[in-house]
Design an enzyme around this catalytic site. Structure first.
Site, PDB file in Angstrom:
ATOM      1  N   THR A 235       0.874  -1.173   0.000  1.00 40.34           N
ATOM      2  CA  THR A 235       0.000   0.000   0.000  1.00 40.34           C
ATOM      3  C   THR A 235       0.915   1.229   0.000  1.00 40.34           C
ATOM      4  O   THR A 235       2.125   1.101   0.146  1.00 40.34           O
ATOM      5  CB  THR A 235      -0.867   0.051   1.273  1.00 40.34           C
ATOM      6  OG1 THR A 235       0.002   0.158   2.392  1.00 40.34           O
ATOM      7  CG2 THR A 235      -1.723  -1.175   1.415  1.00 40.34           C
TER       8      THR A 235
ATOM      9  N   VAL B 230       7.410  -2.587   7.343  1.00 42.46           N
ATOM     10  CA  VAL B 230       7.370  -1.123   7.384  1.00 42.46           C
ATOM     11  C   VAL B 230       7.996  -0.549   6.105  1.00 42.46           C
ATOM     12  O   VAL B 230       9.155  -0.818   5.783  1.00 42.46           O
ATOM     13  CB  VAL B 230       8.115  -0.589   8.629  1.00 42.46           C
ATOM     14  CG1 VAL B 230       8.056   0.927   8.669  1.00 42.46           C
ATOM     15  CG2 VAL B 230       7.532  -1.183   9.904  1.00 42.46           C
ATOM     16  N   LYS B 231       7.177   0.227   5.392  1.00 44.09           N
ATOM     17  CA  LYS B 231       7.637   0.801   4.119  1.00 44.09           C
ATOM     18  C   LYS B 231       8.209   2.189   4.396  1.00 44.09           C
ATOM     19  O   LYS B 231       7.525   3.064   4.953  1.00 44.09           O
ATOM     20  CB  LYS B 231       6.444   0.875   3.166  1.00 44.09           C
ATOM     21  CG  LYS B 231       6.788   0.927   1.704  1.00 44.09           C
ATOM     22  CD  LYS B 231       5.512   0.727   0.905  1.00 44.09           C
ATOM     23  CE  LYS B 231       5.730   0.887  -0.571  1.00 44.09           C
ATOM     24  NZ  LYS B 231       4.454   0.942  -1.302  1.00 44.09           N
ATOM     25  N   VAL B 232       9.466   2.388   3.992  1.00 48.28           N
ATOM     26  CA  VAL B 232      10.203   3.598   4.351  1.00 48.28           C
ATOM     27  C   VAL B 232      10.757   4.255   3.076  1.00 48.28           C
ATOM     28  O   VAL B 232      11.322   3.558   2.227  1.00 48.28           O
ATOM     29  CB  VAL B 232      11.397   3.231   5.287  1.00 48.28           C
ATOM     30  CG1 VAL B 232      12.197   4.457   5.679  1.00 48.28           C
ATOM     31  CG2 VAL B 232      10.917   2.467   6.519  1.00 48.28           C
TER      32      VAL B 232
END
Ligand code: E4P
Length: 218
Positions: A27, A86-88
């Protein structure tokens, strides 16, 4: 190659699972906004719902851009479920945060990657996944797929463990070429995956088989 569905739509995710091809979900804040999800609690609850129905990994993106903010937000997201990644974003504090998450055992997806140098930095920081944005590179008249090939070559030579998650994949041709060029995963809307079903000779062939069967059995 794994297939992730790039959406925050529960219906689309369920359709992908039902079709049998959903290995995970990605997402981003734009996709969450498209589904009308806003406010801290709603965002957390929505990720919880997605993580419950998907067996594979679900990337949830931070919106902070400073180290402390990314770490605090990332920990909250990682606490939602064991399959949350966790998208960073690929920025200086993002890389610093990915290194920190690696040390404390939180898995990450480094996003907004557009160059091989960025891909090397993310792998050095220990990112679990790397998201090069193919379609957005193509939009600039450059060649997104050659970036996938270049990163795959570098990662193989250097034995980096970071998985290449080809993102901003917009059509069936992108999916085929990502597979050919060494992507470990593609993420795209379900419609791009379903696009691979289509071939006129399949339709003509099936119509003929059914017509011949009908003739022989009438
Ligand atoms: C990747 O993780 C992003 O969510 C996504 O693939 C971006 O795709 P777009 O360029 O079609 O918006």
């Amino acid at each position: 190659m794994k297939f992730f569905i790039d959406t925050a739509s529960i219906d689309q995710i369920k359709e992908g699972i039902d079709f049998g091809i959903c290995d995970g979900v990605t997402t981003n804040p734009s996709l969450m906004a498209k589904e009308g999800i806003s406010g801290h609690d709603n965002v957390i609850n929505h990720y919880k719902k997605i993580a419950e129905i998907v067996d594979g990994d679900v990337s949830a993106e931070v919106i902070s851009t400073d180290f402390n903010g990314i770490v605090e937000e990332g920990k909250r997201l990682a606490d939602i479920a064991p399959n949350i990644v966790v998208k960073v974003p690929m920025i200086r504090d993002g890389i610093k945060a990915i290194s920190h998450f690696t040390k404390i055992g939180i898995r990450t997806n480094c996003t907004l990657v557009f160059s091989p140098g960025q891909a090397i930095l993310a792998a050095k920081a220990g990112a679990t996944y790397l998201s090069p944005f193919i379609g957005r590179i193509d939009d600039t008249t450059w060649d997104g797929m050659s970036l996938i090939a270049q990163i795959a070559e570098i990662y193989a030579i250097q034995s980096y463990e970071t998985e290449i998650l080809a993102a901003s994949v917009r059509n069936a041709k992108h999916i085929v070429e990502a597979a050919q060029n060494g992507a470990d995963i593609v993420t795209c809307p379900l419609s791009s995956i379903l696009g691979m079903l289509n071939h006129p000779l399949t339709d003509i062939g099936l119509a003929k088989f059914l017509a011949d069967h009908k003739k022989a059995n009438s």
